[in-house]
Design an enzyme around this catalytic site. Sequence first.
Site, PDB file in Angstrom:
ATOM      1  N   SER A  95       4.476  -4.626   0.164  1.00  0.00           N
ATOM      2  CA  SER A  95       3.245  -5.277   0.654  1.00  0.00           C
ATOM      3  C   SER A  95       3.593  -6.695   1.031  1.00  0.00           C
ATOM      4  O   SER A  95       4.560  -7.274   0.514  1.00  0.00           O
ATOM      5  CB  SER A  95       2.203  -5.278  -0.470  1.00  0.00           C
ATOM      6  OG  SER A  95       1.222  -6.254  -0.225  1.00  0.00           O
ATOM      7  N   TYR A  97       0.133  -7.049  -9.278  1.00  0.00           N
ATOM      8  CA  TYR A  97       0.426  -6.258  -8.077  1.00  0.00           C
ATOM      9  C   TYR A  97       1.614  -6.887  -7.333  1.00  0.00           C
ATOM     10  O   TYR A  97       2.552  -6.192  -6.922  1.00  0.00           O
ATOM     11  CB  TYR A  97      -0.821  -6.229  -7.190  1.00  0.00           C
ATOM     12  CG  TYR A  97      -0.675  -5.458  -5.896  1.00  0.00           C
ATOM     13  CD1 TYR A  97      -0.681  -4.068  -5.888  1.00  0.00           C
ATOM     14  CD2 TYR A  97      -0.538  -6.124  -4.677  1.00  0.00           C
ATOM     15  CE1 TYR A  97      -0.568  -3.356  -4.698  1.00  0.00           C
ATOM     16  CE2 TYR A  97      -0.420  -5.423  -3.488  1.00  0.00           C
ATOM     17  CZ  TYR A  97      -0.432  -4.038  -3.502  1.00  0.00           C
ATOM     18  OH  TYR A  97      -0.308  -3.338  -2.331  1.00  0.00           O
TER      19      TYR A  97
HETATM   20  N1  LIG Z   1      -4.085  -0.584   1.816  1.00  0.00           N
HETATM   21  C1  LIG Z   1      -3.473  -1.764   1.930  1.00  0.00           C
HETATM   22  O1  LIG Z   1      -4.093  -2.777   2.350  1.00  0.00           O
HETATM   23  C2  LIG Z   1      -2.022  -1.895   1.597  1.00  0.00           C
HETATM   24  C3  LIG Z   1      -1.328  -3.029   2.073  1.00  0.00           C
HETATM   25  C4  LIG Z   1       0.005  -3.175   1.753  1.00  0.00           C
HETATM   26  C5  LIG Z   1       0.642  -2.233   0.979  1.00  0.00           C
HETATM   27  N2  LIG Z   1      -0.054  -1.161   0.517  1.00  0.00           N
HETATM   28  C6  LIG Z   1       0.669  -0.192  -0.295  1.00  0.00           C
HETATM   29  O2  LIG Z   1       0.760   1.022   0.384  1.00  0.00           O
HETATM   30  C7  LIG Z   1       0.830   2.112  -0.550  1.00  0.00           C
HETATM   31  C8  LIG Z   1      -0.241   3.125  -0.184  1.00  0.00           C
HETATM   32  O3  LIG Z   1      -1.503   2.481  -0.278  1.00  0.00           O
HETATM   33  P1  LIG Z   1      -2.833   3.083   0.371  1.00  0.00           P
HETATM   34  O4  LIG Z   1      -3.597   1.931   0.851  1.00  0.00           O
HETATM   35  O5  LIG Z   1      -2.487   4.195   1.267  1.00  0.00           O
HETATM   36  O6  LIG Z   1      -3.538   3.631  -0.966  1.00  0.00           O
HETATM   37  P2  LIG Z   1      -4.513   4.897  -1.192  1.00  0.00           P
HETATM   38  O7  LIG Z   1      -5.301   5.162   0.027  1.00  0.00           O
HETATM   39  O8  LIG Z   1      -5.228   4.606  -2.454  1.00  0.00           O
HETATM   40  O9  LIG Z   1      -3.487   6.120  -1.413  1.00  0.00           O
HETATM   41  C9  LIG Z   1      -2.596   6.062  -2.486  1.00  0.00           C
HETATM   42  C10 LIG Z   1      -1.859   7.379  -2.590  1.00  0.00           C
HETATM   43  O10 LIG Z   1      -0.953   7.286  -3.695  1.00  0.00           O
HETATM   44  C11 LIG Z   1      -1.145   8.430  -4.515  1.00  0.00           C
HETATM   45  N3  LIG Z   1      -0.830   8.132  -5.914  1.00  0.00           N
HETATM   46  C12 LIG Z   1      -1.376   7.200  -6.722  1.00  0.00           C
HETATM   47  N4  LIG Z   1      -0.865   7.295  -7.956  1.00  0.00           N
HETATM   48  C13 LIG Z   1       0.021   8.323  -7.934  1.00  0.00           C
HETATM   49  C14 LIG Z   1       0.846   8.947  -8.906  1.00  0.00           C
HETATM   50  N5  LIG Z   1       0.880   8.528 -10.179  1.00  0.00           N
HETATM   51  N6  LIG Z   1       1.622   9.981  -8.517  1.00  0.00           N
HETATM   52  C15 LIG Z   1       1.601  10.424  -7.249  1.00  0.00           C
HETATM   53  N7  LIG Z   1       0.851   9.887  -6.281  1.00  0.00           N
HETATM   54  C16 LIG Z   1       0.049   8.853  -6.631  1.00  0.00           C
HETATM   55  C17 LIG Z   1      -2.612   8.792  -4.326  1.00  0.00           C
HETATM   56  O11 LIG Z   1      -2.873  10.159  -4.623  1.00  0.00           O
HETATM   57  P3  LIG Z   1      -3.405  10.700  -6.047  1.00  0.00           P
HETATM   58  O12 LIG Z   1      -4.347   9.679  -6.612  1.00  0.00           O
HETATM   59  O13 LIG Z   1      -4.045  12.012  -5.698  1.00  0.00           O
HETATM   60  O14 LIG Z   1      -2.193  10.878  -6.880  1.00  0.00           O
HETATM   61  C18 LIG Z   1      -2.772   8.555  -2.833  1.00  0.00           C
HETATM   62  O15 LIG Z   1      -2.344   9.691  -2.113  1.00  0.00           O
HETATM   63  C19 LIG Z   1       0.629   1.475  -1.931  1.00  0.00           C
HETATM   64  O16 LIG Z   1       1.867   1.273  -2.532  1.00  0.00           O
HETATM   65  C20 LIG Z   1      -0.013   0.134  -1.618  1.00  0.00           C
HETATM   66  O17 LIG Z   1       0.287  -0.806  -2.599  1.00  0.00           O
HETATM   67  C21 LIG Z   1      -1.371  -0.947   0.819  1.00  0.00           C
END
Ligand SMILES: NC(=O)c1ccc[n+]([C@@H]2O[C@H](COP(=O)([O-])OP(=O)(O)OC[C@H]3O[C@@H](n4cnc5c(N)ncnc54)[C@H](OP(=O)(O)O)[C@@H]3O)[C@@H](O)[C@H]2O)c1
Length: 240
Positions: free
Chosen positions: A143, A156
Amino acid sequence: MKALEGKVAIVTGAGRGIGRAIALAFAAEGAAVALASRSRSDLAEVAGEIRAAGGGRALAIPTDVTNDGAVEALVEQTASDFKRVDILVTAAGTAAFASLADTKPADWDVMLSVNLRAAMVCCRAVLPTMLRQGEGTIVNVASIAAKRALPGSAVYTATKAGLLGFSRVLAEELRNTGVRVGVLMPGAVDTPLWDTVGGTPPRDKMLRPEDVARAAMLMAALPPHASLEELTLLPSGGIL
Ligand SMILES: NC(=O)c1ccc[n+]([C@@H]2O[C@H](COP(=O)([O-])OP(=O)(O)OC[C@H]3O[C@@H](n4cnc5c(N)ncnc54)[C@H](OP(=O)(O)O)[C@@H]3O)[C@@H](O)[C@H]2O)c1
């Protein structure tokens, strides 16, 4: 020929948000994709979308990435069904924001374990296969928080800065093996992650998950002599 024709990718966090967009984009470019997250129904939906979009190959493998044995099984099943593992994307992650004073150490454990420890375990698990192949690409999803100080995100940020440092070292350890390691650092992306987070920046100004997927595609589809190791992708309006 499609950019990832013949390649096999494992995408964690593939059920929603960024991981889902990356899985769909990789499949559209010809990769066979192993989809990993905990929710079976999310994975089944994404696998269905991949198949409906033109017969892409997708394997839904429900996996809690904090379970080391489950991660080993994920890699084993992928290698057994698809015969290779060319790409790993660690997009499974979780976020909670509050000032440090307002958190308890027990609140930190899930983020540390999913965002940092599990990503490291996933990288380690694919190494024997990738090294045997003499080829592979790891894309760790960190991130912008890894590089910029955002109040309310200390823990985080620690996980994401940790993942950046880890990725840098792993890239050096694997130099000249054919296995390349990159870290992708997006600013705010409009995904379900923000549904439960307070103080959300304007969602219409955020990146779309498909934007992040295009960046991941660039990292994964580069020819083997090139390695995109650190990529920062921001909404054009700033970090939000
Ligand atoms: N959204 C943003 O603004 C942003 C910006 C920068 C970086 N990121 C990073 O990008 C990544 C994805 O974020 P996102 O925004 O796509 O989040 P999201 O929409 O909440 O999706 C997160 C995914 O991770 C899975 N997950 C969570 N805990 C898990 C576990 N213990 N085992 C297996 N799968 C797990 C969830 O599925 P289940 O809950 O079904 O397991 C879901 O499929 C994260 O690392 C986040 O920190 C996000």
